[in-house]
Design a protein around this motif. Sequence first.
Motif, mmCIF file in Angstrom:
data_model
loop_
_atom_site.group_PDB
_atom_site.id
_atom_site.type_symbol
_atom_site.label_atom_id
_atom_site.label_comp_id
_atom_site.label_asym_id
_atom_site.label_seq_id
_atom_site.Cartn_x
_atom_site.Cartn_y
_atom_site.Cartn_z
ATOM 1 N N VAL A 175 -11.866 20.370 -7.387
ATOM 2 C CA VAL A 175 -11.267 19.987 -6.097
ATOM 3 C C VAL A 175 -11.679 18.566 -5.728
ATOM 4 C CG1 VAL A 175 -11.297 20.490 -3.611
ATOM 5 C CG2 VAL A 175 -11.011 22.342 -5.267
ATOM 6 N N ILE A 176 -12.938 18.250 -5.916
ATOM 7 C CA ILE A 176 -13.407 16.896 -5.602
ATOM 8 C C ILE A 176 -12.770 15.873 -6.537
ATOM 9 C CG2 ILE A 176 -15.448 15.403 -5.551
ATOM 10 C CD1 ILE A 176 -17.054 17.819 -4.614
ATOM 11 N N LEU A 177 -12.615 16.217 -7.807
ATOM 12 C CA LEU A 177 -11.966 15.308 -8.752
ATOM 13 C C LEU A 177 -10.502 15.096 -8.380
ATOM 14 C CD1 LEU A 177 -12.304 13.663 -11.363
ATOM 15 C CD2 LEU A 177 -11.562 15.690 -12.610
ATOM 16 N N ALA A 178 -9.819 16.163 -7.982
ATOM 17 C CA ALA A 178 -8.422 16.015 -7.553
ATOM 18 C C ALA A 178 -8.340 15.128 -6.317
ATOM 19 C CB ALA A 178 -7.820 17.387 -7.269
ATOM 20 N N HIS A 179 -9.293 15.281 -5.389
ATOM 21 C CA HIS A 179 -9.303 14.434 -4.203
ATOM 22 C C HIS A 179 -9.571 12.974 -4.571
ATOM 23 C CE1 HIS A 179 -11.045 12.528 -0.584
ATOM 24 N NE2 HIS A 179 -10.067 13.203 0.020
ATOM 25 N N GLY A 180 -10.470 12.763 -5.521
ATOM 26 C CA GLY A 180 -10.739 11.395 -5.962
ATOM 27 C C GLY A 180 -9.525 10.761 -6.634
ATOM 28 N N CYS A 181 -8.810 11.542 -7.428
ATOM 29 C CA CYS A 181 -7.588 11.018 -8.070
ATOM 30 C C CYS A 181 -6.526 10.714 -7.026
ATOM 31 C CB CYS A 181 -7.055 12.024 -9.093
ATOM 32 S SG CYS A 181 -8.120 12.226 -10.514
ATOM 33 N N TYR A 182 -6.392 11.610 -6.044
ATOM 34 C CA TYR A 182 -5.411 11.370 -4.985
ATOM 35 C C TYR A 182 -5.801 10.134 -4.172
ATOM 36 C CZ TYR A 182 -2.514 11.970 -0.881
ATOM 37 O OH TYR A 182 -1.630 11.764 0.138
ATOM 38 N N SER A 183 -7.086 9.964 -3.897
ATOM 39 C CA SER A 183 -7.547 8.789 -3.145
ATOM 40 C C SER A 183 -7.282 7.505 -3.918
ATOM 41 C CB SER A 183 -9.039 8.908 -2.832
ATOM 42 O OG SER A 183 -9.286 10.018 -2.027
ATOM 43 N N ALA A 184 -7.513 7.540 -5.218
ATOM 44 C CA ALA A 184 -7.244 6.353 -6.039
ATOM 45 C C ALA A 184 -5.753 6.031 -6.045
ATOM 46 C CB ALA A 184 -7.742 6.580 -7.459
ATOM 47 N N HIS A 185 -4.927 7.059 -6.164
ATOM 48 C CA HIS A 185 -3.482 6.842 -6.132
ATOM 49 C C HIS A 185 -3.049 6.294 -4.774
ATOM 50 C CE1 HIS A 185 0.768 7.443 -6.688
ATOM 51 N NE2 HIS A 185 0.809 8.208 -5.602
ATOM 52 N N GLU A 186 -3.551 6.888 -3.709
ATOM 53 C CA GLU A 186 -3.216 6.432 -2.353
ATOM 54 C C GLU A 186 -3.648 4.988 -2.132
ATOM 55 O OE1 GLU A 186 -1.469 7.418 1.344
ATOM 56 O OE2 GLU A 186 -1.605 8.603 -0.480
ATOM 57 N N HIS A 187 -4.826 4.640 -2.643
ATOM 58 C CA HIS A 187 -5.306 3.269 -2.475
ATOM 59 C C HIS A 187 -4.417 2.275 -3.212
ATOM 60 C CE1 HIS A 187 -7.806 -0.275 -3.397
ATOM 61 N NE2 HIS A 187 -8.237 -0.097 -2.157
ATOM 62 N N THR A 188 -4.013 2.619 -4.428
ATOM 63 C CA THR A 188 -3.164 1.683 -5.170
ATOM 64 C C THR A 188 -1.788 1.562 -4.534
ATOM 65 O OG1 THR A 188 -2.516 3.464 -6.671
ATOM 66 C CG2 THR A 188 -4.320 2.031 -7.382
ATOM 67 N N VAL A 189 -1.254 2.653 -3.988
ATOM 68 C CA VAL A 189 0.055 2.580 -3.322
ATOM 69 C C VAL A 189 -0.043 1.746 -2.053
ATOM 70 C CG1 VAL A 189 1.776 3.952 -2.069
ATOM 71 C CG2 VAL A 189 0.955 4.713 -4.287
ATOM 72 N N LEU A 190 -1.088 1.990 -1.260
ATOM 73 C CA LEU A 190 -1.237 1.241 -0.014
ATOM 74 C C LEU A 190 -1.551 -0.222 -0.261
ATOM 75 C CD1 LEU A 190 -3.155 3.760 2.255
ATOM 76 C CD2 LEU A 190 -0.771 3.051 2.420
ATOM 77 N N SER A 191 -2.340 -0.508 -1.296
ATOM 78 C CA SER A 191 -2.674 -1.915 -1.557
ATOM 79 C C SER A 191 -1.493 -2.676 -2.143
ATOM 80 C CB SER A 191 -3.880 -2.014 -2.479
ATOM 81 O OG SER A 191 -3.560 -1.506 -3.749
ATOM 82 N N SER A 192 -0.586 -1.971 -2.807
ATOM 83 C CA SER A 192 0.579 -2.669 -3.365
ATOM 84 C C SER A 192 1.645 -2.927 -2.309
ATOM 85 C CB SER A 192 1.180 -1.876 -4.522
ATOM 86 O OG SER A 192 1.732 -0.672 -4.042
ATOM 87 N N THR A 193 1.686 -2.106 -1.266
ATOM 88 C CA THR A 193 2.698 -2.305 -0.233
ATOM 89 C C THR A 193 2.222 -3.202 0.891
ATOM 90 O OG1 THR A 193 1.981 -0.312 0.920
ATOM 91 C CG2 THR A 193 3.779 -0.079 -0.672
ATOM 92 N N SER A 194 0.923 -3.319 1.080
ATOM 93 C CA SER A 194 0.424 -4.151 2.173
ATOM 94 C C SER A 194 0.410 -5.615 1.759
ATOM 95 C CB SER A 194 -0.977 -3.698 2.586
ATOM 96 O OG SER A 194 -1.873 -3.925 1.527
ATOM 97 N N VAL A 195 0.499 -6.478 2.751
ATOM 98 C CA VAL A 195 0.499 -7.915 2.501
ATOM 99 C C VAL A 195 -0.947 -8.389 2.496
ATOM 100 C CG1 VAL A 195 1.280 -10.145 3.374
ATOM 101 C CG2 VAL A 195 2.715 -8.121 3.667
ATOM 102 N N GLN A 196 -1.416 -8.821 1.315
ATOM 103 C CA GLN A 196 -2.775 -9.325 1.177
ATOM 104 C C GLN A 196 -2.725 -10.617 0.408
ATOM 105 O OE1 GLN A 196 -5.202 -6.389 -0.672
ATOM 106 N NE2 GLN A 196 -5.311 -5.093 1.136
#
Length: 130
Positions: free
Chosen positions: A14-35
């Motif tokens: 469960v923790i590994l799945a959460h970590g994978c989801y967090s990594a995916h969420e971070h890459t999606v959010l960082s690619s859509t945000s203006v930085q």
Amino acid sequence: MAWLSRPLTVIGLVILAHGCYSAHEHTVLSSTSVQHPTSPSATSLPLDIYIETIAATLLICLGLVLGSGTPEPIQWHTWAGKIEREGDSTSSDADKELRSNPFNALEARSGFINISKLRNDFVKYQQLGK
């Protein structure tokens, strides 16, 4: 330790799945945000995701190791001696005799054919018939 191994493995998954989801969420959010494109935080994952993934992997490994049975002996002679003393518990009564000695298969097999000896025996047999 079987009662402890399964919950540890499930919690680790469960923790590994959460970590994978967090990594995916971070890459999606960082690619859509203006930085700023040269910002190092734009491409790298946060430290807590790394720590979460490593901790989950260690929990899964610990759960799997605790859940494994007692290891069988590695040396052939140790295993063969144990089988000869105790017998094979997985086999039926019909082939218990065949399984009780692990060397039976080696002792019962036919050896190599000696062609020269067979030829000489055949020649002797032919000479006796003449």
